[in-house]
Every structure is written in structure tokens, then in C-alpha cells.
Scaffold this motif. Structure first.
Motif, PDB file in Angstrom:
ATOM      1  N   ASP A 113       0.834  -1.203   0.000  1.00 46.93           N
ATOM      2  CA  ASP A 113       0.000   0.000   0.000  1.00 46.93           C
ATOM      3  C   ASP A 113       0.871   1.257   0.000  1.00 46.93           C
ATOM      4  O   ASP A 113       0.567   2.242  -0.697  1.00 46.93           O
ATOM      5  N   TYR A 114       1.917   1.213   0.787  1.00 46.09           N
ATOM      6  CA  TYR A 114       2.846   2.351   0.868  1.00 46.09           C
ATOM      7  C   TYR A 114       3.482   2.610  -0.499  1.00 46.09           C
ATOM      8  O   TYR A 114       3.527   3.752  -0.983  1.00 46.09           O
ATOM      9  N   ARG A 115       3.969   1.575  -1.169  1.00 46.53           N
ATOM     10  CA  ARG A 115       4.623   1.731  -2.467  1.00 46.53           C
ATOM     11  C   ARG A 115       3.643   2.247  -3.522  1.00 46.53           C
ATOM     12  O   ARG A 115       4.005   3.066  -4.366  1.00 46.53           O
ATOM     13  N   ARG A 116       2.414   1.744  -3.462  1.00 48.11           N
ATOM     14  CA  ARG A 116       1.411   2.176  -4.441  1.00 48.11           C
ATOM     15  C   ARG A 116       1.122   3.672  -4.316  1.00 48.11           C
ATOM     16  O   ARG A 116       1.111   4.408  -5.317  1.00 48.11           O
ATOM     17  N   LEU A 117       0.926   4.143  -3.088  1.00 48.61           N
ATOM     18  CA  LEU A 117       0.631   5.558  -2.888  1.00 48.61           C
ATOM     19  C   LEU A 117       1.868   6.426  -3.088  1.00 48.61           C
ATOM     20  O   LEU A 117       1.764   7.573  -3.556  1.00 48.61           O
ATOM     21  N   GLN A 118       3.035   5.911  -2.750  1.00 44.26           N
ATOM     22  CA  GLN A 118       4.270   6.662  -2.996  1.00 44.26           C
ATOM     23  C   GLN A 118       4.477   6.871  -4.494  1.00 44.26           C
ATOM     24  O   GLN A 118       4.891   7.956  -4.937  1.00 44.26           O
ATOM     25  N   ALA A 119       4.178   5.832  -5.285  1.00 43.07           N
ATOM     26  CA  ALA A 119       4.305   5.960  -6.741  1.00 43.07           C
ATOM     27  C   ALA A 119       3.313   6.995  -7.278  1.00 43.07           C
ATOM     28  O   ALA A 119       3.619   7.746  -8.218  1.00 43.07           O
TER      29      ALA A 119
END
Length: 232
Positions: A113-119
Motif C-alpha cells: 500500500d505504501y509503495r502504491r501511494l508513494q508511486a
């Protein structure tokens, strides 16, 4: 990107714990089966008609039966001790893994979830800074903040506690394995006494094993020479 420091998975330790518990159970079951079978053999011999016809043979089988029952009693004590001090602790230790595996999975989900929103944030940061883009960038950063905090909390917890869990296994299992060794030492010391006593009762002075073997071969040759067992 976050998550560069790996979290050690407990899979190998879990598999080893399950395998050890299974092997210990198989070992104790086999031990009990062995001593129970030995007692059964001595009881079968006692019911053999030869015991009614030969007092010396009856005395030998009675001594054997007593020894086998003593062996079975000590074996049961050994198995009970191993069950309490080795198998049960292994079972309790294994019960920790489902919650531990779930914590690792929750951390991995939080990372995704963190990587998705960071992207998503990085995508808007690369675009031309128009009003709509800035609004979307602000919204994406607001969405990212609690997800990032959640991941960092889960990640920190595992990084702090996982090494402690792995290291604690040594202190946890050492008393169990010491108990296993002591149980085996006590058992085989008692077996040495039991079979030493049995040997003294059964030994015939002046009749070594080689002589008994020759006598048995001679008797077997006589039996083979009988017409009812002769080859066609």
C-alpha cells in the motif's frame, strides 16, 4: 523506496519445529511399541506348553518376563518425561507461528500500500505544477501519510521483535534437550542393570554361546533328517 531491510521469515524455523515434534512423537511411539511387544513375547512364551514340561525353561522365561515388564515400566516413565519436557514445549512453541506469520503478512500488505501511494505521489510530482495537479498532489500526500506511518510502525515492530524471537529459541529449547538427554541416560542405565541381572540368571556356566549354537545346529540337522520334512 521503503522496505529495503528484509524481514526474516520464520518458515524454516517453523518447518524444523514441526519436523522435530513429529519425529519425537514417532520415536516415543516406537519405543512404547517395542517394550509392549517384548512383554507380549514373554507372555506368549509363558503360555507355551514347554513351560509346563521343563522347569528350567519356565525359570528362564519367568526371569525374561520380569525383565521385560521392568523395561516396559521404565520405558513408560521415559516417554512420559519426554512428552512433558520435549514434545509439549515443541507444540507450544509451534503455536506461536500462525500469529507471527500473520504479522509478517500484514507488514507486507502495508508495504504494498505504501509503495502504491508513494508511486502516485511521485507521478504528480513529475507533472507540470498546474492548479489541478497541485491539488491532486496534496491529496495523494495526505493519503500517503497514514499509510506510511502504519507501515513504519509494523516494520519497526518486526525489526525489533523478530531477532529477539529467533534468539530466544535457544534459551527455550535448551532445557528440553537437556531433559531428553537425561531421560535417555537414566533409561539406558536402568536397562544395563535389568539385562545384567537377566544375564546372570540365564547364563549356564561352562556353556558359551558357540556351544549353544552348535547344539542348535545339531538338533536342526536331526529334524531335517526326518522323513516328514525331507524334500520331495
Amino acid at each position: 523506496m521503503p522496505g529495503s531491510r528484509p524481514i526474516p521469515l520464520p518458515c524454516r524455523l517453523e518447518e524444523q519445529t514441526k519436523r522435530l515434534q513429529k519425529d519425537m512423537k514417532k520415536s516415543t511411539d516406537a519405543d512404547l511399541a517395542m517394550s509392549k511387544s517384548a512383554v507380549k513375547i514373554s507372555l506368549d512364551l509363558l503360555s507355551n506348553p514347554l513351560c509346563e514340561q521343563d522347569q528350567d525353561f519356565l525359570n528362564m522365561v519367568t526371569a525374561l518376563d520380569t525383565a521385560m515388564k521392568r523395561m516396559d515400566a521404565f520405558n513408560q516413565e521415559k516417554v512420559n518425561q519426554i512428552q512433558k519436557t520435549v514434545i509439549e514445549p515443541l507444540k507450544k512453541f509451534g503455536s506461536v507461528f500462525p500469529s507471527l506469520n500473520m504479522a509478517v503478512k500484514r507488514r507486507e500488505q502495508a508495504l504494498q500500500d505504501y509503495r502504491r501511494l508513494q508511486a502516485k505521489v511521485e507521478k504528480y510530482e513529475e507533472k507540470e505544477k498546474t492548479g489541478p495537479v497541485l491539488a491532486k498532489l496534496h491529496q495523494a500526500r495526505e493519503e500517503l501519510r497514514p499509510v506510511r506511518d502504519d507501515f513504519e510502525a509494523k516494520n519497526k515492530q518486526l525489526l525489533d521483535e523478530m531477532p529477539r524471537f529467533y534468539n530466544s529459541r535457544l534459551d527455550y529449547f535448551q532445557p528440553s534437550f537437556e531433559s531428553l538427554i537425561r531421560a535417555q541416560v537414566v533409561y539406558y542405565s536402568e536397562m544395563h542393570k535389568i539385562f545384567g541381572d537377566l544375564t546372570q540368571q540365564l547364563d549356564q556356566p561352562g556353556c558359551p554361546d558357540e556351544q549353544r549354537e552348535r547344539e542348535n545346529e545339531a538338533r536342526l540337522s536331526e529334524l531335517r533328517a526326518l522323513s516328514i520334512v525331507a524334500d520331495d
